[in-house]
Design an enzyme around this catalytic site. Sequence first.
Site, PDB file in Angstrom:
ATOM      1  N   LEU A   1       0.858  -1.195   0.000  1.00 46.51           N
ATOM      2  CA  LEU A   1       0.000   0.000   0.000  1.00 46.51           C
ATOM      3  C   LEU A   1       0.890   1.238   0.000  1.00 46.51           C
ATOM      4  O   LEU A   1       1.908   1.267   0.700  1.00 46.51           O
ATOM      5  CB  LEU A   1      -0.892   0.015   1.251  1.00 46.51           C
ATOM      6  CG  LEU A   1      -1.951  -1.081   1.337  1.00 46.51           C
ATOM      7  CD1 LEU A   1      -2.565  -1.124   2.732  1.00 46.51           C
ATOM      8  CD2 LEU A   1      -3.050  -0.864   0.298  1.00 46.51           C
TER       9      LEU A   1
ATOM     10  N   GLU B   1      15.520   6.409  -0.242  1.00 46.86           N
ATOM     11  CA  GLU B   1      16.052   5.168  -0.803  1.00 46.86           C
ATOM     12  C   GLU B   1      16.945   4.465   0.192  1.00 46.86           C
ATOM     13  O   GLU B   1      16.955   3.236   0.304  1.00 46.86           O
ATOM     14  CB  GLU B   1      16.843   5.462  -2.087  1.00 46.86           C
ATOM     15  CG  GLU B   1      17.299   4.217  -2.846  1.00 46.86           C
ATOM     16  CD  GLU B   1      18.746   3.786  -2.574  1.00 46.86           C
ATOM     17  OE1 GLU B   1      19.207   2.869  -3.246  1.00 46.86           O
ATOM     18  OE2 GLU B   1      19.423   4.354  -1.678  1.00 46.86           O
ATOM     19  N   GLU B   2      17.736   5.265   0.930  1.00 43.28           N
ATOM     20  CA  GLU B   2      18.733   4.660   1.807  1.00 43.28           C
ATOM     21  C   GLU B   2      18.097   3.817   2.899  1.00 43.28           C
ATOM     22  O   GLU B   2      18.733   2.948   3.481  1.00 43.28           O
ATOM     23  CB  GLU B   2      19.624   5.754   2.430  1.00 43.28           C
ATOM     24  CG  GLU B   2      20.514   6.484   1.417  1.00 43.28           C
ATOM     25  CD  GLU B   2      21.563   5.581   0.771  1.00 43.28           C
ATOM     26  OE1 GLU B   2      21.588   4.381   1.073  1.00 43.28           O
ATOM     27  OE2 GLU B   2      22.340   6.088  -0.061  1.00 43.28           O
TER      28      GLU B   2
END
Lengths: 685, 685
Positions: free
Chosen positions: A268, A423-424
């Site tokens: 989700l 992202e990390e």
Amino acid sequence: MLMKLLLYGLLGAGIFIVGILLGHFAIEKGGPPAPEWVEDVSRDVDEGLIERFIKEVDNIEIQENLRMLTSVPHMATTEGDEQTVQYMLKRWGDPESGLDDAWREEYKVYLSFPSSILPNKVTVVSPSNAVLFTAREKELAYEPDQAHPDVVQPYAAYSPPGHPKGKLIYANQGKVSDYEYLNTTMDIDLNGTIAIVRYGGAGRAAKAINAFPFGVIGVLVYTDPLDINDGRMSDANETYPHSWYLPPSGVERGSFGSQFGDMRTPYLAAKEHTYRIPESDIRGIPPIPIQPIGFEDAYALICELGGQAAPADWHGAFNCSYTIGGPGFNSASLYHNSDVKLDIYNKGELKNSSNVMGVIRGSVEPDRYIIYGNHRDSWVHGAIDPSSGTSVMLEITRVLGRMVKKGEWRPRRSIIFGSWGAEEFGLIGSTEYTEEYYSKLRERTVAYINVDISVFGAGSDYAAFIHFLGITSMDIAYTYDRSKTKARIYPAYHTAYDTFNYASQYIDPGFTSHQTVARTAGNVLLRLADSLLVPFNCSDYAESLEQYLQTSLNFSSKLADKGISMEPLKNAVAKFRTAATSLNKMIRDSTLTKETPLKVRRINDQLMLLERAFLDPLAFPEKYGYRHVIWASKSSPVPTFPGLADAFARAQESNLSTDWSQVHKHLSIITQAIEGAAHTLGDVI
Amino acid sequence: MLMKLLLYGLLGAGIFIVGILLGHFAIEKGGPPAPEWVEDVSRDVDEGLIERFIKEVDNIEIQENLRMLTSVPHMATTEGDEQTVQYMLKRWGDPESGLDDAWREEYKVYLSFPSSILPNKVTVVSPSNAVLFTAREKELAYEPDQAHPDVVQPYAAYSPPGHPKGKLIYANQGKVSDYEYLNTTMDIDLNGTIAIVRYGGAGRAAKAINAFPFGVIGVLVYTDPLDINDGRMSDANETYPHSWYLPPSGVERGSFGSQFGDMRTPYLAAKEHTYRIPESDIRGIPPIPIQPIGFEDAYALICELGGQAAPADWHGAFNCSYTIGGPGFNSASLYHNSDVKLDIYNKGELKNSSNVMGVIRGSVEPDRYIIYGNHRDSWVHGAIDPSSGTSVMLEITRVLGRMVKKGEWRPRRSIIFGSWGAEEFGLIGSTEYTEEYYSKLRERTVAYINVDISVFGAGSDYAAFIHFLGITSMDIAYTYDRSKTKARIYPAYHTAYDTFNYASQYIDPGFTSHQTVARTAGNVLLRLADSLLVPFNCSDYAESLEQYLQTSLNFSSKLADKGISMEPLKNAVAKFRTAATSLNKMIRDSTLTKETPLKVRRINDQLMLLERAFLDPLAFPEKYGYRHVIWASKSSPVPTFPGLADAFARAQESNLSTDWSQVHKHLSIITQAIEGAAHTLGDVI
């Protein structure tokens, strides 16, 4: 006579005009005139434009992008991150070199941070509770960047908080086999111990997850100079700022989670109101505290260990002997009988993370997308990871944006640029994006291009695109001559030394490698966006399948014993090859610029959707987000179909008939997927 | 002078020719001539052709199709079934009225049959083991059809074999609440009893699945004359062959499985080599023996029961009092103290079942499919179910096939006809087809049309298309004036009386209803296949979502108490409405015949793929094959989003916080799906 001439003249003119009229109206030109769009829909990529693009990509522009992006630390959701959001919006909204449109999209995601008040601590504590040693809290500053107040203390994101204290053992890379060696071969009781392990061999989270069942209560992880510095250790003359090598106090930070996407909103998009699973239901994170330290501190601990010698392949580059620990320190050590204690104060937090999105609308097929992306967030200044990639992306958008704003060019297909957040912490921004826009991305995306670290690429945001959405993906990076270094990645990776100076001095002086990456990525992007025929060669796919098949045939005699035939798989791969060959022949035999645009679209859809045919949402129920039966992750090292390889390895070990059934099941899943892909490539009806 | 005239003549001719040439070549006609395909790609549906189609549909042809299809019993995979396969292949391969191509596709599927040697038996056995009563083994023959040796004995497909013997109880419709009433309210120990239940209220398998936890060891099921015959019982003058009503010995056969598709190959097409789960892992089938009987036999048993009076709404139409059983028979009965015994010899078997496929290739968009299907297999002669539908399909293909063979017509999109096998055992042929061709069907199918029972339609082969593949589906049936009968379906359903005579005498004398269905279905089919714009109105979908939303808002105050907001769902539905309105406006404002074919395709793809956006393969992990979050099956009677309705009902009952979390989760799943669908309909970029 004059009159006569005039008469003849008029007569001649009359005949001439009648002739013109007849010629124009009475003789058909093979049908009515073509509508304007006929030329547009059959236009192919313009090689001149690509040449011009390549010429205009500027290394100094890239350098200045990098300088701007790395001016402050910009860890996900921090003030520095917001500065980069604003910068991206400004650049992509620029009236002279921006995109058609740019906007931000926010997700509320689950991150993990060290305490801002109580720093994480690693100490050696004597039996009388005296602190004999304290590991460095922050990396040593060689330039102002490391001294910036926003540099986050090295920590293991998603490590639980806690205060474990126990005898130290050296557990190599923290693989299951490493702990088994200590426990079984060496007969060491690991209950209540603290393990120190080096990076490599197992995923970050795995080092703690693997330790837990053996009774280990805390883990330290460091980067051995053998694995990153080609053995160099001294900051007097060997390591940064004297070279690209990691200084002794440098610590690799990282996400210690093993899934991608926001952990609390699986499948989700993490909106404000989205249902979140409880923190206690999160899987794939360390069950015990874990903390990364520099090799300077690791040296101080490992070289004092007691116990027997570690196996030769456990040795790093320290100039002392690697022993496994008594458990604990050797009798000659000042730390003898002392414990190692971790004080970890990490905390999970819900934070708003932004993706910045930009778009150039397609002229002919706006409903076909080429997506180009990279993350924006870093651990510290992130010059290489990710800003080398973002600098390149900004240069590409500058050159293309200018052409669009001047009205000189508009791509055939739409181009979407994504500057992903968080992202990390586990590819979060890109994954939430694929979850939110699943349907339209799935139906319309031709390809995803990722350029993150421009050198020595590691796992990155393409994961959700290929594994979850089944979109053909490409990761572009400039790489090194591997004969010159054994470093598994550039040494400053995820440390406070990944700065503009580091990049411009040691990674790419003059920024010509960055320029080459920008030219290459842009070239690929333009061909994907403008080619009449999508430039995918499905015969290459057939080759990959055939290689996987060949490898898997090593299983066949064992499987035959169990009554499982590999013939259906063989036939499926052969069908795929036939379909690919015949589609390629059809393409070769057609003059696509003369064909109906619906035929060209038909072929392009076959190529675009080929990858989608390999999706099976139920193939790997235990692997979050992995749906692609050819490229999913696997545990087995055998280079073949992942579900089959893993099921075979498991069955061979257990020899249970239920496990052999699972091999059969995965064989059927793969066979059906390959046949489905062959149907996609075959005659459309 | 002659010479001069000749000269002037030549001069004039020369001028004339130059004029023609200039007129033809030098004056542009507003661009180069249009390629041939321009006219083809923008052609819309031909109303004249539809009129002609309607005129040519012949009721007598349909009647003769039915006569041929019902000449022998054709239960799935029997010899009679193979005869119908051959007949379909002959018709669709006919050089004058056949399709472009016709072929068969085989699956090896798990079916369940009674023993050919030992018939299933239902007896009343005295304490001294005397057999006091034996239920009829076969239905009474009123015409030669019932006497055909291939008429299968009435049985419950997928009932396990077994020989349970116990006291009889009457359990109404075999719902959980019925067994609870007996057990809790009436305080009857159901352990070791045999339950007799009537059809209706609960699914076939559910009647036994619900009984099992109460200790019931066997189940009899019958059709009460109240539910099917408007009370009529006598075959002397009331029931068939005197009317359409079910004779006393008539027994409804059926599949007693609750999933669709081959049970042993979930999500995999059941090929020869496909992995099969063990029989013991099959879910959703009766855990105890169950057997259907006629109401003649049910009367003989129920009217002899002892115990207290059954509640009023448990009463059927028998002219005796409905009591619940002592358990067992009343003291005045000859059967007093006797047991009811079931001897069931059913056996699961792997059998080859065929789909017959036919195709008319599309001219402009061959990669867009309209699928039209019906099953071919019946329980006995199957005149209404399914042959009324197959007769209609054959008449449609005859009329269309003739036009194709004469070169008078070819549809814009491809039309695929499917004559599915083994539907009666759980929609198996159609489901295996959707599993095998999942990828290409998913990407290319515009719509699925099902015409099975032409009157009083029940569940049928559209299930896998809509629930598993998310393909817009339509089931067409002629229905009755419900004020004239309370029959829940035509009375001969699944019995040996569903014959050609029954159909032609009582269901549709003259076959004009069949003709109407053929005309209607063909009209729909032609519009789907030939319309330039796919004839779907997405505003209708918005209306359905708004209705569901309105109903679900009844949950909102209760959910607010739990901290769960319904605003995101409201917003999602509003977004969907906005997107639908704006797409419709865009369609209204465009002259599609003048637009680029890629724009028309774009809009058509938005309409085609709308339904796909509602698929979530993980929304209902416990419901095999159900992926459509709007139309999935549900237990709650509340007419709203199924996942939400069921989760809410569960949470309200248990009031566990984990169950309220599941409500939140389903709310998020639905919200995300509706937003995804809105994105599909919105601006493409």
